[in-house]
Design an enzyme around this catalytic site. Structure first.
Site, short mmCIF file in Angstrom:
data_model
loop_
_atom_site.label_atom_id
_atom_site.label_comp_id
_atom_site.label_asym_id
_atom_site.label_seq_id
_atom_site.Cartn_x
_atom_site.Cartn_y
_atom_site.Cartn_z
N SER A 142 -56.09 -58.22 12.08
CA SER A 142 -55.72 -58.02 13.47
C SER A 142 -55.16 -56.61 13.67
O SER A 142 -55.84 -55.63 13.43
CB SER A 142 -54.75 -59.11 13.92
OG SER A 142 -54.58 -59.11 15.32
N GLU A 241 -64.25 -58.78 14.58
CA GLU A 241 -63.85 -60.07 15.14
C GLU A 241 -62.82 -59.79 16.22
O GLU A 241 -62.33 -58.67 16.33
CB GLU A 241 -63.29 -60.99 14.05
CG GLU A 241 -62.07 -60.44 13.31
CD GLU A 241 -60.74 -60.71 14.00
OE1 GLU A 241 -60.65 -61.68 14.79
OE2 GLU A 241 -59.79 -59.94 13.79
N HIS A 309 -59.25 -64.52 13.64
CA HIS A 309 -58.13 -65.24 14.24
C HIS A 309 -58.35 -66.75 14.35
O HIS A 309 -57.46 -67.46 14.82
CB HIS A 309 -57.85 -64.69 15.64
CG HIS A 309 -57.26 -63.31 15.65
ND1 HIS A 309 -58.01 -62.18 15.42
CD2 HIS A 309 -55.99 -62.89 15.89
CE1 HIS A 309 -57.23 -61.11 15.52
NE2 HIS A 309 -56.00 -61.51 15.79
#
Length: 340
Positions: A142, A241, A309
């Protein structure tokens, strides 16, 4: 063949182009000599730092329990539970903890506590000097994408895109923990297979391609243009992602990557978990956007891997050489650590 693949993926109106030649697939530029840390072993000291948001003490306790269960000696950064607005302490505090972990010769791995936001505020001051002569394992995902890109560009360090220590057993269960352990505590290659239940599982352009696996969270990639933490993707397998981004927002970010030429010399594309992407009625969903923005790149595309995630998150080395076989639905990545 690509048109057949597009139709099979549910995108008959969004067809691919001709498959890349061998020369195209091996385009130079993105690849560099990868620097690997030694494989972790029981008894190694590892440091947990919070370069973004403040972690939850209860969830942290679970993550620390997992690391200690592998025989690792877990230390915490000095300011890990500090608070400064929505950040885990001031920029100076978070940077100090991160640089201390990256330069302490006794620390064999640096695990991010959590992401959220904050790494782009400190990434330009990261000290990579010690890593070039004494590489160590670095794990996160992330918001940590910025750090991982920086360490690749400036040191060639292979890092690990996987769960952080702010551990949630509902999202990341035993399979997630074992995947992380194998990635950093063994020298076995990492192999992942497309999950039909994932949002991007139907996004497939058949073909094989090899190159260093680079990328991370799409939002972080798209907000790094002109900065020193965005990798060059020439000849690479681009992985991305994201979470909580509407389909039009994914479109916007991929279009930006296309406009600046970042996707013009790729070897292939891997799409991880596109989590909670909700669009308007009658509009494209996330899979349709991905087909529209990726199928005409002329390279193999493999979607639907459990990286990111979503639930059941797995771990993959970034910077290590990878091979995708889109028709078979597999991604195989060389070990991200070396023997001791």
């Amino acid at each position: 063949m690509l048109r057949m693949g597009a139709a099979a993926a549910g995108g008959a109106a969004l067809v691919g182009t001709a498959a890349p030649t061998g020369a195209q697939a091996a385009a130079p530029g993105g690849a560099k000599r990868a620097l690997r840390a030694p494989v972790l072993a029981p008894g190694d000291r590892v440091r947990v730092v919070a370069p973004g948001r403040t972690p939850d003490p209860t969830l942290m306790g679970r993550g620390i329990e997992i690391l200690r269960g592998w025989g690792l000696e877990v230390e915490l950064g000095e300011h890990i539970y500090a608070r400064y607005g929505y950040l885990a302490g001031t920029d100076a505090q978070r940077l100090a903890d991160l640089n201390a972990a990256l330069t302490d010769p006794g620390v064999r791995a640096v695990f991010a506590a959590r992401g959220g936001y904050g790494t782009q505020r400190i990434v330009d001051q990261i000290d990579v000097s010690a890593l070039r002569r004494d590489p160590r394992v670095v794990v996160g995902f992330s918001d940590i994408t910025s750090i991982q890109g920086k360490l690749w560009r400036e040191a060639g360090l292979v890092t690990f895109y996987g769960p952080m220590v702010n551990w949630n057993d509902v999202r990341t269960g035993p399979e997630s923990a074992e995947a992380l352990r194998q990635a950093v505590m063994t020298t076995a290659p990492v192999t992942l297979t497309r999950d039909p239940a994932e949002t991007a599982a139907s996004v497939v352009v058949p073909g094989r391609a090899s190159g260093p696996l680079l990328g991370g969270c799409l939002t972080l990639l798209s907000t790094s243009f002109g900065a020193g933490d965005l990798p060059r993707f020439d000849g690479a397998i681009l992985f991305f992602e994201d979470v909580d981004e509407a389909p039009y927002s994914i479109d916007r970010m991929l279009t930006e990557l296309r406009r600046v030429g970042a996707l013009s010399r790729l070897a292939g594309v891997v799409v991880g978990q596109i989590t909670n992407s909700v669009g308007g009625a009658g509009e494209w969903d996330a899979a349709a956007v991905l087909k529209d923005r990726l199928y005409d790149l002329g390279v193999p595309v493999l979607g639907g891997l459990r990286l990111g995630h979503g639930n059941g998150q797995l771990t993959v080395p970034l910077g290590a050489r990878a091979t995708i076989d889109a028709a078979a639905g597999t991604l195989t990545v060389e070990a991200g650590v070396r023997p001791r």
